[in-house]
Scaffold this motif. Structure first.
Motif, PDB file in Angstrom:
ATOM      1  N   ALA A 108       6.740   2.613  -7.794  1.00 50.43           N
ATOM      2  CA  ALA A 108       5.930   3.832  -7.816  1.00 50.43           C
ATOM      3  C   ALA A 108       4.563   3.639  -7.179  1.00 50.43           C
ATOM      4  N   TYR A 109       4.371   2.508  -6.456  1.00 48.56           N
ATOM      5  CA  TYR A 109       3.065   2.246  -5.849  1.00 48.56           C
ATOM      6  C   TYR A 109       2.667   3.323  -4.844  1.00 48.56           C
ATOM      7  N   ASN A 110       3.618   3.809  -4.055  1.00 43.42           N
ATOM      8  CA  ASN A 110       3.305   4.781  -3.001  1.00 43.42           C
ATOM      9  C   ASN A 110       3.193   6.211  -3.501  1.00 43.42           C
ATOM     10  N   CYS A 159      -4.973   8.151  -9.302  1.00 40.23           N
ATOM     11  CA  CYS A 159      -5.053   7.126  -8.259  1.00 40.23           C
ATOM     12  C   CYS A 159      -5.975   7.573  -7.133  1.00 40.23           C
ATOM     13  N   GLN A 160      -5.889   8.844  -6.754  1.00 41.30           N
ATOM     14  CA  GLN A 160      -6.774   9.358  -5.713  1.00 41.30           C
ATOM     15  C   GLN A 160      -8.239   9.250  -6.138  1.00 41.30           C
ATOM     16  N   TYR A 181      -4.783   6.760  -0.331  1.00 38.12           N
ATOM     17  CA  TYR A 181      -4.973   5.822  -1.437  1.00 38.12           C
ATOM     18  C   TYR A 181      -3.622   5.608  -2.126  1.00 38.12           C
ATOM     19  N   THR A 182      -3.329   4.361  -2.475  1.00 33.82           N
ATOM     20  CA  THR A 182      -2.087   4.043  -3.185  1.00 33.82           C
ATOM     21  C   THR A 182      -2.389   2.999  -4.254  1.00 33.82           C
ATOM     22  N   LYS A 199      -4.483   2.307   1.467  1.00 32.38           N
ATOM     23  CA  LYS A 199      -3.191   1.709   1.784  1.00 32.38           C
ATOM     24  C   LYS A 199      -3.364   0.686   2.910  1.00 32.38           C
ATOM     25  N   VAL A 200      -3.134  -0.574   2.574  1.00 30.10           N
ATOM     26  CA  VAL A 200      -3.276  -1.650   3.557  1.00 30.10           C
ATOM     27  C   VAL A 200      -1.997  -2.442   3.738  1.00 30.10           C
ATOM     28  N   LEU A 201      -1.029  -2.243   2.853  1.00 33.24           N
ATOM     29  CA  LEU A 201       0.226  -2.995   2.923  1.00 33.24           C
ATOM     30  C   LEU A 201       1.415  -2.038   2.847  1.00 33.24           C
ATOM     31  N   GLU A 202       2.417  -2.293   3.678  1.00 36.77           N
ATOM     32  CA  GLU A 202       3.692  -1.565   3.633  1.00 36.77           C
ATOM     33  C   GLU A 202       3.541  -0.099   4.068  1.00 36.77           C
TER      34      GLU A 202
END
Length: 379
Positions: free
Chosen positions: A122-124, A130-131, A199-200, A211-214
């Protein structure tokens, strides 16, 4: 280690009885896969020490910022020199920003810790919290860097061009500058609202950031480049300005300025020393996150991260933990690097040196006296 011990202790109870039939082999294989997945999930979950560490760091940061704010407010009320008052206004604003940035994101992170964090799948799926958390981290990350840069530039102007500084810098203009700094940081933090970045949730599911990965897109790369570029540029400008201010004060001391300027120079030295402390603290705490984020998003966008994904996740966690300490250490710069404290440290050090010197002289005194007596007897 927790996952491995959990795996070893529960293996015997969860594995079904083996048989020679293919059905039993299939059941055993399924059970082993389930155990493997359970072990991996245990690795991603926050440990029980997480909430305790978060609460302790929050308490320490709150106490530190309140003490520093009290000292700065007291100094501002007693200050009559306009240049010093401007510096104290900047410093008080920085402490208030650090305090707010420590409490708001810290409370949200603590809530995520207590709830067990967000699962990896559920990271994405970033929700409203989260925002808000991601925007808070960007806003309260840029504000101290911008304020430290502005303080260094103001002191550089005051030390190198005092007449120009007195004509340009005022309390009203300082407040306008503070408003512009906060507004600029807010605009950067709100860029994902306009589909410029996102943002994630970040590993291990207890904090949110850019978001920096995936599955990074061009907008994510541009957002990280903007954030890291602004932060690193602020640190570089502060370094240049503080270096110029320090060299100017050293040259002024070597040239032996008139005694009438001694008090002003001592005030300038105190402010520059505090600015150097702020700059060093910001460089140590924020540079890793700014650099790691830039490296991660570039490699992720190029699909070249490969097997290093877990390493980059660990680097990002280390970077954000270091960055959180900036809001704890900043107040101690004002608490410890004040003239009163530095003067006491100097006097204690000087007293210890004098005592050591006196003890050495007393140790050699009997030998001197005996040598003199021998010389007299010889004569």
């Amino acid at each position: 280690m927790l996952a491995m011990s959990h795996y070893n202790s529960s293996a015997s109870s969860l594995l079904p009885p083996f048989s020679n039939s293919s059905h039993g082999e299939v059941e055993a294989e399924v059970a082993m896969k389930g155990l493997s997945q359970q072990g991996n999930l245990t690795l991603d979950e926050p440990t029980s020490s997480g909430p305790i560490a978060a609460m302790l760091s929050m308490t320490l940061g709150i106490i530190s910022n309140i003490v520093a704010l009290f000292i700065l407010a007291n100094s501002y009320s007693l200050q009559r020199r306009r240049s010093k008052a401007t510096f104290l206004l900047f410093a008080s604003s920085l402490v208030v920003t650090d305090f707010t940035g420590h409490v708001i994101p810290g409370a949200l992170v603590l809530r995520l810790y207590l709830s067990g964090g967000v699962p990896a799948d559920a990271y994405n799926s970033a929700d409203a919290m989260c925002q808000f958390l991601g925007g808070s981290m960007v806003f309260f990350g840029l504000c101290p860097l911008f304020l430290g840069c502005a303080m260094a530039a103001e002191r550089c102007l005051g030390v190198t061009q005092p007449l120009l500084h007195s004509s340009l810098v005022s309390t009203t203009r300082t407040k306008i500058s503070l408003s512009v700094i906060w507004l600029a940081a807010l605009c950067v933090a709100m860029l994902p609202c306009f589909q410029l970045g996102s943002y994630t949730y970040q590993y291990p599911g207890t904090w949110c950031f850019i978001k920096v990965l995936e599955d990074t897109q061009e907008a994510d790369v541009a957002f990280v480049v903007l954030f890291s570029g602004l932060g690193l540029t602020s640190l570089a400008v502060a370094l240049v300005c503080n270096t110029i201010s320090g060299l100017t004060l050293v040259l002024a001391r070597l040239r032996r300025q008139p005694c009438s300027h001694h008090s002003a120079k001592s005030h300038d030295i105190e402010m520059v020393v505090q600015l150097v402390g702020i700059m060093v603290t910001s460089c140590i705490c924020w540079s890793p996150l700014l650099i790691f984020g830039l490296m991660s998003v570039i490699r992720s966008y190029r699909d070249s991260i490969g097997d290093d994904l877990s390493n980059y996740k660990t680097l990002m966690v280390m970077g954000v933990r270091l960055a959180s300490w900036n809001q704890i250490l900043d107040p101690w710069v004002y608490i410890l690097l004040r003239r009163a404290v530095l003067r006491k440290i100097y006097l204690i050090t000087k007293c210890q040196a004098d005592l050591k010197k006196g003890s050495i002289l007393r140790r050699w005194e009997p030998s001197f006296q005996s040598s003199e007596k021998n010389a007299v007897n010889h004569i």
